[in-house]
Design a protein around this motif. Structure first.
Motif, PDB file in Angstrom:
ATOM      1  N   ARG A  99       0.821  -1.204   0.000  1.00 61.21           N
ATOM      2  CA  ARG A  99       0.000   0.000   0.000  1.00 61.21           C
ATOM      3  C   ARG A  99       0.857   1.257   0.000  1.00 61.21           C
ATOM      4  NH1 ARG A  99      -3.446  -0.994   5.227  1.00 61.21           N
ATOM      5  NH2 ARG A  99      -1.432  -1.862   5.825  1.00 61.21           N
ATOM      6  N   ALA A 100       0.353   2.300  -0.631  1.00 58.40           N
ATOM      7  CA  ALA A 100       1.064   3.572  -0.653  1.00 58.40           C
ATOM      8  C   ALA A 100       1.162   4.138   0.755  1.00 58.40           C
ATOM      9  CB  ALA A 100       0.347   4.554  -1.574  1.00 58.40           C
ATOM     10  N   PHE A 101       2.345   4.674   1.083  1.00 55.61           N
ATOM     11  CA  PHE A 101       2.597   5.318   2.366  1.00 55.61           C
ATOM     12  C   PHE A 101       2.273   4.395   3.538  1.00 55.61           C
ATOM     13  CE2 PHE A 101       1.420   8.587  -0.735  1.00 55.61           C
ATOM     14  CZ  PHE A 101       2.634   9.226  -0.816  1.00 55.61           C
ATOM     15  N   CYS A 102       2.654   3.127   3.379  1.00 52.52           N
ATOM     16  CA  CYS A 102       2.393   2.133   4.429  1.00 52.52           C
ATOM     17  C   CYS A 102       3.606   2.068   5.352  1.00 52.52           C
ATOM     18  CB  CYS A 102       2.139   0.774   3.793  1.00 52.52           C
ATOM     19  SG  CYS A 102       1.823  -0.532   4.962  1.00 52.52           S
ATOM     20  N   PHE A 103       3.386   2.233   6.645  1.00 53.37           N
ATOM     21  CA  PHE A 103       4.430   2.134   7.650  1.00 53.37           C
ATOM     22  C   PHE A 103       5.596   3.081   7.338  1.00 53.37           C
ATOM     23  CE2 PHE A 103       2.450  -2.126   7.542  1.00 53.37           C
ATOM     24  CZ  PHE A 103       1.831  -2.053   8.768  1.00 53.37           C
ATOM     25  N   GLY A 104       5.252   4.279   6.830  1.00 49.84           N
ATOM     26  CA  GLY A 104       6.281   5.276   6.597  1.00 49.84           C
ATOM     27  C   GLY A 104       7.049   5.113   5.306  1.00 49.84           C
ATOM     28  N   SER A 105       6.750   4.067   4.519  1.00 46.11           N
ATOM     29  CA  SER A 105       7.435   3.882   3.243  1.00 46.11           C
ATOM     30  C   SER A 105       6.493   4.297   2.113  1.00 46.11           C
ATOM     31  CB  SER A 105       7.838   2.413   3.064  1.00 46.11           C
ATOM     32  OG  SER A 105       6.684   1.605   2.966  1.00 46.11           O
ATOM     33  N   PRO A 106       7.061   4.666   0.956  1.00 49.81           N
ATOM     34  CA  PRO A 106       6.208   5.150  -0.119  1.00 49.81           C
ATOM     35  C   PRO A 106       5.268   4.105  -0.685  1.00 49.81           C
ATOM     36  CG  PRO A 106       8.479   4.911  -0.852  1.00 49.81           C
ATOM     37  CD  PRO A 106       8.488   4.741   0.640  1.00 49.81           C
ATOM     38  N   GLY A 107       5.577   2.821  -0.483  1.00 53.35           N
ATOM     39  CA  GLY A 107       4.692   1.774  -0.972  1.00 53.35           C
ATOM     40  C   GLY A 107       4.628   1.755  -2.486  1.00 53.35           C
ATOM     41  N   MET A 108       3.469   1.401  -3.044  1.00 49.56           N
ATOM     42  CA  MET A 108       3.315   1.244  -4.484  1.00 49.56           C
ATOM     43  C   MET A 108       2.296   2.255  -5.004  1.00 49.56           C
ATOM     44  SD  MET A 108       2.245  -2.220  -6.511  1.00 49.56           S
ATOM     45  CE  MET A 108       3.788  -3.032  -6.104  1.00 49.56           C
ATOM     46  N   ARG A 109       2.662   2.942  -6.057  1.00 46.07           N
ATOM     47  CA  ARG A 109       1.742   3.900  -6.647  1.00 46.07           C
ATOM     48  C   ARG A 109       0.575   3.180  -7.312  1.00 46.07           C
ATOM     49  NH1 ARG A 109       4.044   8.950  -6.911  1.00 46.07           N
ATOM     50  NH2 ARG A 109       6.315   9.032  -6.591  1.00 46.07           N
ATOM     51  N   VAL A 110      -0.545   3.872  -7.420  1.00 46.52           N
ATOM     52  CA  VAL A 110      -1.749   3.280  -8.015  1.00 46.52           C
ATOM     53  C   VAL A 110      -1.461   2.803  -9.435  1.00 46.52           C
ATOM     54  CG1 VAL A 110      -4.101   3.750  -8.781  1.00 46.52           C
ATOM     55  CG2 VAL A 110      -3.315   4.630  -6.577  1.00 46.52           C
ATOM     56  N   ALA A 111      -0.751   3.604 -10.206  1.00 43.98           N
ATOM     57  CA  ALA A 111      -0.460   3.231 -11.594  1.00 43.98           C
ATOM     58  C   ALA A 111       0.388   1.960 -11.662  1.00 43.98           C
ATOM     59  CB  ALA A 111       0.266   4.380 -12.301  1.00 43.98           C
ATOM     60  N   GLU A 112       1.347   1.827 -10.742  1.00 43.28           N
ATOM     61  CA  GLU A 112       2.183   0.624 -10.701  1.00 43.28           C
ATOM     62  C   GLU A 112       1.341  -0.599 -10.356  1.00 43.28           C
ATOM     63  OE1 GLU A 112       6.486   2.355  -9.224  1.00 43.28           O
ATOM     64  OE2 GLU A 112       4.929   2.029  -7.735  1.00 43.28           O
ATOM     65  N   ARG A 113       0.473  -0.438  -9.387  1.00 39.60           N
ATOM     66  CA  ARG A 113      -0.389  -1.554  -8.995  1.00 39.60           C
ATOM     67  C   ARG A 113      -1.297  -1.984 -10.145  1.00 39.60           C
ATOM     68  NH1 ARG A 113      -4.309   0.616  -5.843  1.00 39.60           N
ATOM     69  NH2 ARG A 113      -5.786   0.236  -7.528  1.00 39.60           N
ATOM     70  N   GLU A 114      -1.823  -1.022 -10.868  1.00 38.32           N
ATOM     71  CA  GLU A 114      -2.723  -1.344 -11.974  1.00 38.32           C
ATOM     72  C   GLU A 114      -1.994  -2.105 -13.077  1.00 38.32           C
ATOM     73  OE1 GLU A 114      -4.308   2.457 -13.029  1.00 38.32           O
ATOM     74  OE2 GLU A 114      -5.901   2.385 -11.489  1.00 38.32           O
ATOM     75  N   VAL A 115      -0.741  -1.745 -13.344  1.00 47.40           N
ATOM     76  CA  VAL A 115       0.052  -2.485 -14.325  1.00 47.40           C
ATOM     77  C   VAL A 115       0.251  -3.927 -13.869  1.00 47.40           C
ATOM     78  CG1 VAL A 115       2.353  -2.705 -15.358  1.00 47.40           C
ATOM     79  CG2 VAL A 115       1.229  -0.473 -15.272  1.00 47.40           C
ATOM     80  N   LEU A 116       0.593  -4.095 -12.594  1.00 42.78           N
ATOM     81  CA  LEU A 116       0.802  -5.445 -12.060  1.00 42.78           C
ATOM     82  C   LEU A 116      -0.489  -6.252 -12.068  1.00 42.78           C
ATOM     83  CD1 LEU A 116       3.209  -4.625  -9.100  1.00 42.78           C
ATOM     84  CD2 LEU A 116       3.747  -5.999 -11.109  1.00 42.78           C
ATOM     85  N   GLN A 117      -1.612  -5.624 -11.808  1.00 41.97           N
ATOM     86  CA  GLN A 117      -2.883  -6.340 -11.855  1.00 41.97           C
ATOM     87  C   GLN A 117      -3.187  -6.835 -13.267  1.00 41.97           C
ATOM     88  OE1 GLN A 117      -5.311  -3.280  -9.795  1.00 41.97           O
ATOM     89  NE2 GLN A 117      -5.869  -4.895  -8.354  1.00 41.97           N
ATOM     90  N   GLU A 118      -2.859  -6.018 -14.278  1.00 43.57           N
ATOM     91  CA  GLU A 118      -3.044  -6.457 -15.658  1.00 43.57           C
ATOM     92  C   GLU A 118      -2.118  -7.632 -15.974  1.00 43.57           C
ATOM     93  OE1 GLU A 118      -5.451  -5.326 -17.764  1.00 43.57           O
ATOM     94  OE2 GLU A 118      -6.106  -4.263 -15.949  1.00 43.57           O
ATOM     95  N   GLN A 119      -0.884  -7.564 -15.500  1.00 44.97           N
ATOM     96  CA  GLN A 119       0.039  -8.682 -15.696  1.00 44.97           C
ATOM     97  C   GLN A 119      -0.456  -9.937 -14.989  1.00 44.97           C
ATOM     98  OE1 GLN A 119       3.870  -7.284 -14.331  1.00 44.97           O
ATOM     99  NE2 GLN A 119       4.294  -6.128 -16.207  1.00 44.97           N
ATOM    100  N   LEU A 120      -1.021  -9.760 -13.803  1.00 44.28           N
ATOM    101  CA  LEU A 120      -1.543 -10.892 -13.042  1.00 44.28           C
ATOM    102  C   LEU A 120      -2.643 -11.604 -13.815  1.00 44.28           C
ATOM    103  CD1 LEU A 120      -1.687 -12.543 -10.444  1.00 44.28           C
ATOM    104  CD2 LEU A 120      -3.101 -10.728  -9.432  1.00 44.28           C
ATOM    105  N   ILE A 121      -3.541 -10.842 -14.410  1.00 42.01           N
ATOM    106  CA  ILE A 121      -4.612 -11.428 -15.228  1.00 42.01           C
ATOM    107  C   ILE A 121      -4.009 -12.222 -16.384  1.00 42.01           C
ATOM    108  CG2 ILE A 121      -6.521 -10.891 -16.801  1.00 42.01           C
ATOM    109  CD1 ILE A 121      -7.063  -8.407 -15.017  1.00 42.01           C
ATOM    110  N   ASP A 122      -3.043 -11.618 -17.065  1.00 39.28           N
ATOM    111  CA  ASP A 122      -2.451 -12.278 -18.240  1.00 39.28           C
ATOM    112  C   ASP A 122      -1.702 -13.551 -17.861  1.00 39.28           C
ATOM    113  OD1 ASP A 122      -3.466 -10.306 -19.851  1.00 39.28           O
ATOM    114  OD2 ASP A 122      -1.583  -9.188 -20.044  1.00 39.28           O
ATOM    115  N   ILE A 123      -0.985 -13.533 -16.741  1.00 40.86           N
ATOM    116  CA  ILE A 123      -0.250 -14.730 -16.308  1.00 40.86           C
ATOM    117  C   ILE A 123      -1.214 -15.886 -16.074  1.00 40.86           C
ATOM    118  CG2 ILE A 123       1.124 -15.753 -14.446  1.00 40.86           C
ATOM    119  CD1 ILE A 123       2.364 -12.949 -14.028  1.00 40.86           C
ATOM    120  N   ILE A 124      -2.280 -15.615 -15.324  1.00 39.60           N
ATOM    121  CA  ILE A 124      -3.245 -16.668 -14.995  1.00 39.60           C
ATOM    122  C   ILE A 124      -3.869 -17.240 -16.258  1.00 39.60           C
ATOM    123  CG2 ILE A 124      -5.464 -17.133 -13.886  1.00 39.60           C
ATOM    124  CD1 ILE A 124      -4.667 -14.996 -11.770  1.00 39.60           C
TER     125      ILE A 124
END
Length: 418
Positions: free
Chosen positions: A120-145
């Motif tokens: 998550r973004a800004f989780c425990f003081g770290s920048p985490g993952m940006r929404v755009a990065e997560r959305e790219v990974l979610q698309e990759q996740l769909i394609d892998i499966i």
């Protein structure tokens, strides 16, 4: 003043300050911990560079305390545990992978609901993952499966499969994830990917016999409550990825399960229940109450202790012994029956240095290959090489081997070790 308080000091904030003897003990403990990590790293380095690769040592490293330590090491070792050649990975799926796929809509829904599996973004003081990065990974996740399912029509999607796939995607990237997940799906996860849940129920049926062997009173209490084993379903079919909030704990278990028998996940479920036996026995003997208690898995489990106990129970009560019970005799498990042959196939792998040379010789190696052999940035390499030279001058050949391995796996690892 009591004798026990004589040497206690308090700092300006009012906190207890350790004495010099306590500090020395802490430093000694830290030194031992660092030495232990260095030895483990050296063992992994030597196993990976043996020809053939020393798979047994890699399995022991994955199972033993701390697992594989870092994601950089996992990118080297996970492929070997599953007999995947990182220099011969499948291509990225094309857009046509989604066309007319019977599971596309369900996969899409499950992946859209999987936001909590990404940092998550800004989780425990770290920048985490940006929404755009997560959305790219979610698309990759769909394609892998969908790509794995399209190539293997004998495999059937189940809800929870995406929780396993996303773990590999986050650690090794898209192309290597396809290769690892395809192998895993045809072996360790095979029983979960039948058209019906009958094989999955068969695996769950091992849980109660394990409990009966270890704690008959707990076993009988759960039978009387008629709680069944459905509380452990999501644990089993996601390898605990769906129920554990700390990704570090998920990775520790994946190290363990990848190096173990396909049924180890159900033995781990048994040791969780055994760990909570007092809570269970003190609860109301009611199906709903016990199910609710066990379904809410604690997040602060003593994972190393439970992993050790699961291994001990597996050795003491192997599946072959448990399968003699009537409830387990009626169905054959594909994962269990093919496991021994699968293990044998992993024993004759060449080290990555040889695989890379073969690809270079054949002119097949591309700079864009998504492999664990990706280069460290040049500027970082120069700084770390200087550190390696300094370390080798003071700590000797063993430390140099460790440092060179750390350089290969990333400068962050070197800083952790020295």
């Amino acid at each position: 003043m009591k004798k026990g308080k004589k040497h206690q000091q308090v700092n300006c904030n009012g906190n207890n300050r350790p004495t010099s003897s306590t500090t020395n003990r802490n430093e000694k403990g830290h030194g031992e911990h660092v030495s232990w990590k260095k030895k483990k790293l050296l063992d992994i380095h030597q196993a990976l560079n043996s020809d053939p690769v020393d798979i047994e040592t890699l399995r022991k490293a994955a199972v033993s305390e701390g697992g594989l330590l870092t994601d950089d090491i996992r990118r080297k070792v996970w492929p070997k545990l599953l007999n995947v050649n990182v220099y011969n990975l499948p291509t990225k799926p094309g857009r046509d992978v989604r066309e007319n796929h019977k599971d596309y809509n369900q996969v899409l829904l499950d992946v859209r609901r999987s936001m909590r599996r990404f940092p998550r973004a800004f989780c425990f003081g770290s920048p985490g993952m940006r929404v755009a990065e997560r959305e790219v990974l979610q698309e990759q996740l769909i394609d892998i499966i969908l790509d794995v399912l399209r190539k293997n029509p004998q495999l059937h999607y189940y809800q929870g499969y995406h929780d396993i796939v996303v773990t590999f995607l986050l650690v090794v990237g898209e192309r290597m994830a396809i290769a690892l997940v395809e192998t895993l799906s045809n072996h360790h996860l095979r029983d979960f990917m039948d058209p019906t849940m009958d094989s999955t129920k068969h695996i769950l049926n091992y849980l109660m016999p394990i409990l009966e062997q270890v704690d008959r009173e707990l076993h009988d209490f759960m039978l009387q409550a008629e709680v069944g084993t459905i509380f452990a379903l999501s644990w089993l079919i996601t390898w605990y990825g769906h129920v554990l909030s700390d990704f570090r704990h998920v990775l520790r278990l994946y190290d363990f399960f990848l190096a173990s028998h396909p049924l180890m996940a159900i033995y781990f479920a048994a040791v969780i229940v055994l760990h909570r036996e007092k809570e269970v026995k003190n609860s109301e003997c009611d199906m709903a109450m016990v199910h609710h208690l066990l379904s809410n898995i604690p997040q602060n489990l003593p994972y190393e202790e439970l992993i050790d106990r699961a291994q001990s129970l597996f050795a003491r009560y192997p599946p072959s012994q448990l399968a003699k019970r009537a409830a387990l005799q009626s169905r054959k498990s594909i994962a269990i029956s093919t496991f021994q042959d699968f293990q044998l196939t992993t024993l004759q792998q060449r080290p990555d240095s040889v695989l890379r040379r073969q690809r270079l010789t054949n002119g097949q190696l591309s700079l864009t290959d998504d492999t664990a052999a990706a280069a460290t940035p040049t500027s970082a390499n120069q700084l770390v090489k200087m550190a390696v030279w300094g370390i080798s001058a003071t700590l000797g050949a063993a430390a140099l081997a460790v440092a060179q391995t750390a350089l290969e796996w990333g400068p962050d690892l070197l800083l952790q070790l020295f």
